[in-house]
Design a protein around this motif. Structure first.
Motif, PDB file in Angstrom:
ATOM      1  N   LEU A  80       1.203  -1.081   0.129  1.00  0.00           N
ATOM      2  CA  LEU A  80      -0.223   0.234   0.344  1.00  0.00           C
ATOM      3  C   LEU A  80       1.151   1.085   0.388  1.00  0.00           C
ATOM      4  CD1 LEU A  80      -2.678   1.550   0.631  1.00  0.00           C
ATOM      5  CD2 LEU A  80      -2.725   1.298   2.485  1.00  0.00           C
ATOM      6  N   LEU A  81       2.255   1.103   0.908  1.00  0.00           N
ATOM      7  CA  LEU A  81       2.634   2.127   0.833  1.00  0.00           C
ATOM      8  C   LEU A  81       4.191   2.897  -0.466  1.00  0.00           C
ATOM      9  CD1 LEU A  81       4.131   1.659   4.517  1.00  0.00           C
ATOM     10  CD2 LEU A  81       2.667   3.914   3.837  1.00  0.00           C
ATOM     11  N   ALA A  82       3.956   1.815  -1.300  1.00  0.00           N
ATOM     12  CA  ALA A  82       4.824   1.452  -2.152  1.00  0.00           C
ATOM     13  C   ALA A  82       3.269   2.263  -3.666  1.00  0.00           C
ATOM     14  CB  ALA A  82       5.539   0.396  -2.757  1.00  0.00           C
ATOM     15  N   ARG A  83       2.332   1.504  -3.063  1.00  0.00           N
ATOM     16  CA  ARG A  83       1.551   2.006  -4.397  1.00  0.00           C
ATOM     17  C   ARG A  83       0.711   3.732  -3.971  1.00  0.00           C
ATOM     18  NH1 ARG A  83      -1.943  -1.237  -3.010  1.00  0.00           N
ATOM     19  NH2 ARG A  83      -1.520  -3.099  -4.495  1.00  0.00           N
ATOM     20  N   ASN A  84       0.653   3.823  -2.671  1.00  0.00           N
ATOM     21  CA  ASN A  84       0.658   5.373  -2.448  1.00  0.00           C
ATOM     22  C   ASN A  84       1.925   6.066  -2.731  1.00  0.00           C
ATOM     23  OD1 ASN A  84      -2.053   4.624  -1.090  1.00  0.00           O
ATOM     24  ND2 ASN A  84      -0.629   5.279   1.082  1.00  0.00           N
ATOM     25  N   SER A  85       3.167   5.590  -2.635  1.00  0.00           N
ATOM     26  CA  SER A  85       4.390   6.916  -3.125  1.00  0.00           C
ATOM     27  C   SER A  85       4.272   7.090  -5.062  1.00  0.00           C
ATOM     28  CB  SER A  85       5.458   6.542  -2.919  1.00  0.00           C
ATOM     29  OG  SER A  85       5.738   4.524  -4.091  1.00  0.00           O
ATOM     30  N   ILE A  86       3.809   5.439  -5.804  1.00  0.00           N
ATOM     31  CA  ILE A  86       3.988   6.106  -6.786  1.00  0.00           C
ATOM     32  C   ILE A  86       2.182   7.148  -7.832  1.00  0.00           C
ATOM     33  CG2 ILE A  86       3.426   4.968  -9.304  1.00  0.00           C
ATOM     34  CD1 ILE A  86       4.834   2.376  -8.120  1.00  0.00           C
ATOM     35  N   GLU A  87       1.782   6.824  -6.561  1.00  0.00           N
ATOM     36  CA  GLU A  87       0.116   7.774  -7.283  1.00  0.00           C
ATOM     37  C   GLU A  87       0.470   8.987  -6.494  1.00  0.00           C
ATOM     38  OE1 GLU A  87      -2.463   5.128  -4.755  1.00  0.00           O
ATOM     39  OE2 GLU A  87      -3.445   4.182  -7.068  1.00  0.00           O
ATOM     40  N   ALA A  88       1.733   9.195  -5.327  1.00  0.00           N
ATOM     41  CA  ALA A  88       1.324  10.837  -4.613  1.00  0.00           C
ATOM     42  C   ALA A  88       2.586  11.643  -5.801  1.00  0.00           C
ATOM     43  CB  ALA A  88       1.773  10.102  -3.253  1.00  0.00           C
ATOM     44  N   SER A  89       3.189  10.575  -6.351  1.00  0.00           N
ATOM     45  CA  SER A  89       4.396  11.526  -7.200  1.00  0.00           C
ATOM     46  C   SER A  89       3.813  12.296  -8.987  1.00  0.00           C
ATOM     47  CB  SER A  89       5.378  10.699  -7.846  1.00  0.00           C
ATOM     48  OG  SER A  89       4.580   9.944  -9.110  1.00  0.00           O
ATOM     49  N   PHE A  90       4.720  13.681  -8.626  1.00  0.00           N
ATOM     50  CA  PHE A  90       4.322  13.668  -9.736  1.00  0.00           C
ATOM     51  C   PHE A  90       4.790  13.463 -11.533  1.00  0.00           C
ATOM     52  CE2 PHE A  90       5.354  17.503  -6.633  1.00  0.00           C
ATOM     53  CZ  PHE A  90       3.148  17.603  -5.979  1.00  0.00           C
ATOM     54  N   ALA A  91       4.870  12.406 -11.157  1.00  0.00           N
ATOM     55  CA  ALA A  91       5.463  12.056 -12.694  1.00  0.00           C
ATOM     56  C   ALA A  91       3.892  11.971 -13.320  1.00  0.00           C
ATOM     57  CB  ALA A  91       5.147   9.873 -12.292  1.00  0.00           C
ATOM     58  N   SER A  92       4.198  11.482 -14.501  1.00  0.00           N
ATOM     59  CA  SER A  92       3.423  11.588 -15.786  1.00  0.00           C
ATOM     60  C   SER A  92       2.301  10.518 -15.455  1.00  0.00           C
ATOM     61  CB  SER A  92       4.080  11.527 -16.955  1.00  0.00           C
ATOM     62  OG  SER A  92       4.577  10.025 -17.772  1.00  0.00           O
ATOM     63  N   ASP A  93       1.025  10.335 -15.986  1.00  0.00           N
ATOM     64  CA  ASP A  93       0.639   9.875 -16.117  1.00  0.00           C
ATOM     65  C   ASP A  93       0.596   8.057 -16.373  1.00  0.00           C
ATOM     66  OD1 ASP A  93      -1.529  11.123 -14.027  1.00  0.00           O
ATOM     67  OD2 ASP A  93      -3.135  11.502 -16.341  1.00  0.00           O
ATOM     68  N   ALA A  94       0.825   8.597 -17.648  1.00  0.00           N
ATOM     69  CA  ALA A  94       2.502   7.220 -18.185  1.00  0.00           C
ATOM     70  C   ALA A  94       2.972   5.666 -17.597  1.00  0.00           C
ATOM     71  CB  ALA A  94       2.808   7.323 -19.704  1.00  0.00           C
ATOM     72  N   ARG A  95       3.803   6.694 -17.068  1.00  0.00           N
ATOM     73  CA  ARG A  95       5.105   6.329 -16.319  1.00  0.00           C
ATOM     74  C   ARG A  95       3.993   5.740 -14.521  1.00  0.00           C
ATOM     75  NH1 ARG A  95       9.280   3.867 -15.597  1.00  0.00           N
ATOM     76  NH2 ARG A  95      10.732   4.466 -14.195  1.00  0.00           N
ATOM     77  N   LYS A  96       3.202   7.089 -13.927  1.00  0.00           N
ATOM     78  CA  LYS A  96       2.570   6.469 -13.226  1.00  0.00           C
ATOM     79  C   LYS A  96       1.923   4.757 -13.091  1.00  0.00           C
ATOM     80  CE  LYS A  96       1.034  10.262 -10.482  1.00  0.00           C
ATOM     81  NZ  LYS A  96      -0.026  11.330  -9.761  1.00  0.00           N
ATOM     82  N   ALA A  97       1.416   5.242 -14.799  1.00  0.00           N
ATOM     83  CA  ALA A  97       0.249   3.362 -15.089  1.00  0.00           C
ATOM     84  C   ALA A  97       2.243   2.098 -15.591  1.00  0.00           C
ATOM     85  CB  ALA A  97       0.030   3.774 -16.192  1.00  0.00           C
ATOM     86  N   GLU A  98       2.964   3.016 -15.542  1.00  0.00           N
ATOM     87  CA  GLU A  98       3.965   1.278 -16.152  1.00  0.00           C
ATOM     88  C   GLU A  98       4.628   1.269 -14.392  1.00  0.00           C
ATOM     89  OE1 GLU A  98       8.748   1.902 -17.601  1.00  0.00           O
ATOM     90  OE2 GLU A  98       7.209   3.796 -18.082  1.00  0.00           O
ATOM     91  N   LEU A  99       4.636   1.993 -13.666  1.00  0.00           N
ATOM     92  CA  LEU A  99       4.839   1.727 -12.097  1.00  0.00           C
ATOM     93  C   LEU A  99       4.053   1.079 -11.032  1.00  0.00           C
ATOM     94  CD1 LEU A  99       7.215   4.730 -11.094  1.00  0.00           C
ATOM     95  CD2 LEU A  99       7.614   2.701 -12.278  1.00  0.00           C
ATOM     96  N   LEU A 100       2.685   0.981 -11.368  1.00  0.00           N
ATOM     97  CA  LEU A 100       2.099   1.027 -11.046  1.00  0.00           C
ATOM     98  C   LEU A 100       1.699  -0.284 -11.002  1.00  0.00           C
ATOM     99  CD1 LEU A 100      -0.771   3.732 -10.790  1.00  0.00           C
ATOM    100  CD2 LEU A 100       0.301   2.155  -8.750  1.00  0.00           C
ATOM    101  N   ALA A 101       1.985  -0.787 -12.674  1.00  0.00           N
ATOM    102  CA  ALA A 101       1.930  -2.409 -13.219  1.00  0.00           C
ATOM    103  C   ALA A 101       3.270  -3.255 -12.739  1.00  0.00           C
ATOM    104  CB  ALA A 101       1.800  -2.571 -15.085  1.00  0.00           C
ATOM    105  N   ALA A 102       4.485  -2.287 -12.680  1.00  0.00           N
ATOM    106  CA  ALA A 102       5.451  -3.116 -12.090  1.00  0.00           C
ATOM    107  C   ALA A 102       5.165  -3.914 -10.746  1.00  0.00           C
ATOM    108  CB  ALA A 102       7.008  -2.483 -12.204  1.00  0.00           C
TER     109      ALA A 102
END
Length: 333
Positions: free
Chosen positions: A305-327
């Motif tokens: 959950l904390l790892a997911r929160n870190s990705i979703e809370a970032s200012f990365a692009s939507d595409a990069r967030k989707a890539e990281l969440l998939a990983a």
């Protein structure tokens, strides 16, 4: 705390780090190496003497040492070497995106041009993208206990380089320096298209969190743990999905929390707050981001959950967030 998910499993989780002062990654060995490279005399007898002074009583006692060590950073290569050492450690901890704070006013006070700082840090970030596939960028922090005019001036001095930054932040001694002092500076940052974050609710009251949101227009709160003193604020943070970048080992070392066992991270998660785990100034506070996760003795589900929160809370692009969440999903199957 004992038990919880192991460090190897924590490192296997793709994550972002969102609260990291690059100057706070200056390990004693590198500080002395840079001092020798640049002919700077440090007021410490040895690496061991410097490390022995890391017994802080409060935020100010830390800042006094922190600023003394920053004097060794003189050249573009120094800043690149500093950031590269951090990025290698972060990558080993599973960090795939990093939003790195830096303090240009302090470097200006040491006679270092802001472009030198930005160029060196960008060199390291560019190399990390090629070497590790990491993404990220820089957040310029204003030192809140320096004059507001100084913050305004440094922002104007980098206006032409806004495209090399992610955003702006507000750090250093919190008590006595309420967020509203920087309202005009933050309004200008917004005009430049910069994202906005601020340290609030670490040693300062919960009201500073509210003021950062309502007056500065921040999108994320750095620290923020004292929000728990205001139930209505906690409910707002959860409802509006305003992230907190929490730094557990830092909170303990600076006496904001009595012990890691008493850390309020679970209370924040239980309240539905988008809390994240970060390392703050890891060379000084006893651990990088993986160590912060491990110190909390998290369950597997809490760590994910904390790892997911870190990705979703970032200012990365939507595409990069989707890539990281998939990983992250692939890593937890």
């Amino acid at each position: 705390m004992t038990g919880g998910i192991g460090l190897d499993a924590i490192r296997a989780l793709p994550k972002a780090e969102l609260h990291l002062h690059v100057e706070g990654t200056l390990e004693p060995q590198l500080a002395f190496a840079l001092a020798q490279r640049n002919g700077v005399a440090l007021p410490f007898a040895s690496v061991e003497d410097l490390r022995a002074r890391y017994d802080f009583t409060d935020l100010q006692s830390f800042l006094d040492l922190y600023y003394a060590c920053m004097a060794v950073l003189r050249t573009r290569k120094d800043f690149a070497d500093l950031a590269a050492a951090y990025l290698a450690r972060a990558h080993a901890d599973g960090v795939r995106h990093v939003e790195m704070f830096f303090d240009p006013q302090v470097h200006l006070g040491n006679g270092i041009d802001v472009d030198t700082v930005i160029d060196g840090l960008r060199d390291a970030l560019d190399d990390a993208r090629v070497r590790y596939g990491m993404t990220g960028g820089l957040i310029l922090c204003f030192v809140r206990d320096l004059p507001v005019d100084s913050a305004r001036a440094v922002l104007e001095s980098v206006a032409h380089r806004a495209g090399d930054l992610i955003g702006v932040g507000l750090d250093s001694a919190e008590v006595g320096y309420p967020p509203h002092l920087f309202a005009e500076v933050y309004a200008r940052a917004a005009e430049l298209g910069l994202r906005r974050v601020a340290h609030a609710g670490e040693e300062g009251p919960a009201a500073y969190v509210t003021e950062s949101l309502d007056v500065l227009g921040v999108e994320r709160i750095d620290h923020g743990i004292r929000c728990l003193e205001d139930p209505a604020l906690v409910e707002r943070l959860a409802r509006e999905r305003i992230p907190l970048t929490v730094c557990p080992l830092s909170n303990v070392r600076l006496r904001a929390v009595d012990a890691i066992e008493a850390h309020p991270i679970r209370a924040l998660l239980d309240a539905g707050v988008v809390a994240t785990v970060n390392s703050d100034d890891p060379a000084y506070f006893g651990g990088y981001v993986g160590d912060n996760y491990a110190a909390l003795a998290l369950t597997d589900a809490e760590a994910v959950l904390l790892a997911r929160n870190s990705i979703e809370a970032s200012f990365a692009s939507d595409a990069r967030k989707a890539e990281l969440l998939a990983a992250l999903e692939a890593a937890t199957r």
